[in-house]
Design a protein around this motif. Structure first.
Motif, PDB file in Angstrom:
ATOM      1  N   ALA A  33       0.747  -1.176   0.122  1.00  0.00           N
ATOM      2  CA  ALA A  33       0.075   0.104   0.070  1.00  0.00           C
ATOM      3  C   ALA A  33       0.890   1.296  -0.021  1.00  0.00           C
ATOM      4  CB  ALA A  33      -0.983  -0.160   1.332  1.00  0.00           C
ATOM      5  N   ALA A  34       2.094   1.193   0.693  1.00  0.00           N
ATOM      6  CA  ALA A  34       2.940   2.460   0.664  1.00  0.00           C
ATOM      7  C   ALA A  34       3.423   2.804  -0.586  1.00  0.00           C
ATOM      8  CB  ALA A  34       4.149   2.213   1.791  1.00  0.00           C
ATOM      9  N   GLN A  35       3.266   1.759  -1.789  1.00  0.00           N
ATOM     10  CA  GLN A  35       4.016   2.255  -2.957  1.00  0.00           C
ATOM     11  C   GLN A  35       3.033   2.884  -3.602  1.00  0.00           C
ATOM     12  OE1 GLN A  35       7.222   1.020  -3.349  1.00  0.00           O
ATOM     13  NE2 GLN A  35       6.386   0.297  -1.198  1.00  0.00           N
ATOM     14  N   PHE A  36       1.821   3.187  -3.367  1.00  0.00           N
ATOM     15  CA  PHE A  36       0.704   3.954  -3.788  1.00  0.00           C
ATOM     16  C   PHE A  36       0.538   5.303  -3.333  1.00  0.00           C
ATOM     17  CE2 PHE A  36       0.308  -0.386  -5.074  1.00  0.00           C
ATOM     18  CZ  PHE A  36      -0.045  -0.359  -6.271  1.00  0.00           C
ATOM     19  N   ALA A  37       1.293   5.813  -2.329  1.00  0.00           N
ATOM     20  CA  ALA A  37       1.299   7.077  -1.700  1.00  0.00           C
ATOM     21  C   ALA A  37       1.813   8.180  -2.184  1.00  0.00           C
ATOM     22  CB  ALA A  37       1.804   6.675   0.029  1.00  0.00           C
ATOM     23  N   ASP A  38       1.811   8.269  -3.487  1.00  0.00           N
ATOM     24  CA  ASP A  38       2.604   9.228  -4.229  1.00  0.00           C
ATOM     25  C   ASP A  38       1.290  10.493  -4.146  1.00  0.00           C
ATOM     26  OD1 ASP A  38       4.532   7.626  -5.155  1.00  0.00           O
ATOM     27  OD2 ASP A  38       2.943   6.757  -6.279  1.00  0.00           O
ATOM     28  N   ASP A  39       1.912  11.545  -4.091  1.00  0.00           N
ATOM     29  CA  ASP A  39       1.009  12.680  -4.324  1.00  0.00           C
ATOM     30  C   ASP A  39       0.934  12.906  -5.958  1.00  0.00           C
ATOM     31  OD1 ASP A  39       2.917  14.464  -5.441  1.00  0.00           O
ATOM     32  OD2 ASP A  39       3.280  15.449  -3.661  1.00  0.00           O
ATOM     33  N   TRP A  40      -0.116  13.800  -6.307  1.00  0.00           N
ATOM     34  CA  TRP A  40      -0.461  13.974  -7.802  1.00  0.00           C
ATOM     35  C   TRP A  40       0.917  14.424  -8.675  1.00  0.00           C
ATOM     36  CZ3 TRP A  40      -3.395  12.027 -11.052  1.00  0.00           C
ATOM     37  CH2 TRP A  40      -3.644  12.793 -12.455  1.00  0.00           C
ATOM     38  N   ASP A  41       1.615  15.314  -8.144  1.00  0.00           N
ATOM     39  CA  ASP A  41       3.129  15.731  -9.045  1.00  0.00           C
ATOM     40  C   ASP A  41       3.913  14.816  -9.047  1.00  0.00           C
ATOM     41  OD1 ASP A  41       1.918  18.051  -9.331  1.00  0.00           O
ATOM     42  OD2 ASP A  41       2.509  19.068  -7.709  1.00  0.00           O
ATOM     43  N   ASP A  42       4.107  13.860  -7.919  1.00  0.00           N
ATOM     44  CA  ASP A  42       5.092  12.825  -8.079  1.00  0.00           C
ATOM     45  C   ASP A  42       4.419  11.709  -8.748  1.00  0.00           C
ATOM     46  OD1 ASP A  42       6.670  13.909  -6.206  1.00  0.00           O
ATOM     47  OD2 ASP A  42       6.076  12.866  -4.393  1.00  0.00           O
TER      48      ASP A  42
END
Length: 160
Positions: free
Chosen positions: A23-32
């Motif tokens: 799940a942590a692999q999908f914690a990006d913000d929109w810009d990232d």
């Protein structure tokens, strides 16, 4: 409800089947996320992800066509109300990449074009629908090609 199917390329050495790590692999913000997608380190399929899968899994397609979208080892989320993850290790990533790079998009399209254009009716032309799926195919091929070249794993998750 908005749904998007996310894909992440991750180090094979770091891969773990722990749902919290996944799940942590999908914690990006929109810009990232935009930067990762541009670099072919991430991918996002919108709510038509099942149609993209259908493009690759039409009757007569190579078994490897089942890998790019929904294929991989299923890992349940701790919260049973959330979708499971799908994980492809480097051999599966290489197989998916070889399929995507080697298959003719036109052949794929011809096999399922009627089915994929039907939901749009006359609102959207067939050429627009075809272009959308062609761009999606090119993006997935680039994503998997880089992951395969770098011997990475791919983690996938439907974000609701």
């Amino acid at each position: 409800m908005s749904r998007a199917y996310h894909l992440r390329s991750v180090s094979a050495a770091a891969l773990t089947y722990d749902p919290d790590w996944l799940a942590a692999q999908f914690a990006d913000d929109w810009d990232d996320l935009q930067s990762l997608c541009a670099a072919h380190l991430a991918g996002v399929l919108q709510q038509d992800f099942a149609d993209v899968d259908r493009l690759y899994t039409a009757p007569g397609q190579d078994r490897a066509g089942s890998l790019p979208v929904l294929g991989g080892r299923t890992v349940p989320h701790h919260d049973g109300r959330l979708p499971p993850f799908a994980v492809l290790t480097p051999p599966g990533v290489k197989e998916a990449a070889a399929f995507l790079i080697g298959v003719s998009f036109d052949s794929l399209w011809q096999a399922v074009r009627t089915e994929l254009t039907a939901p749009y009716g006359s609102r959207v032309s067939e050429s627009e629908v075809r272009d959308h799926f062609s761009r999606t195919h090119e993006g997935l091929a680039g994503f998997y090609a880089r992951a395969a070249h770098e011997e990475r794993s791919v983690v996938k998750w439907l974000l609701l």
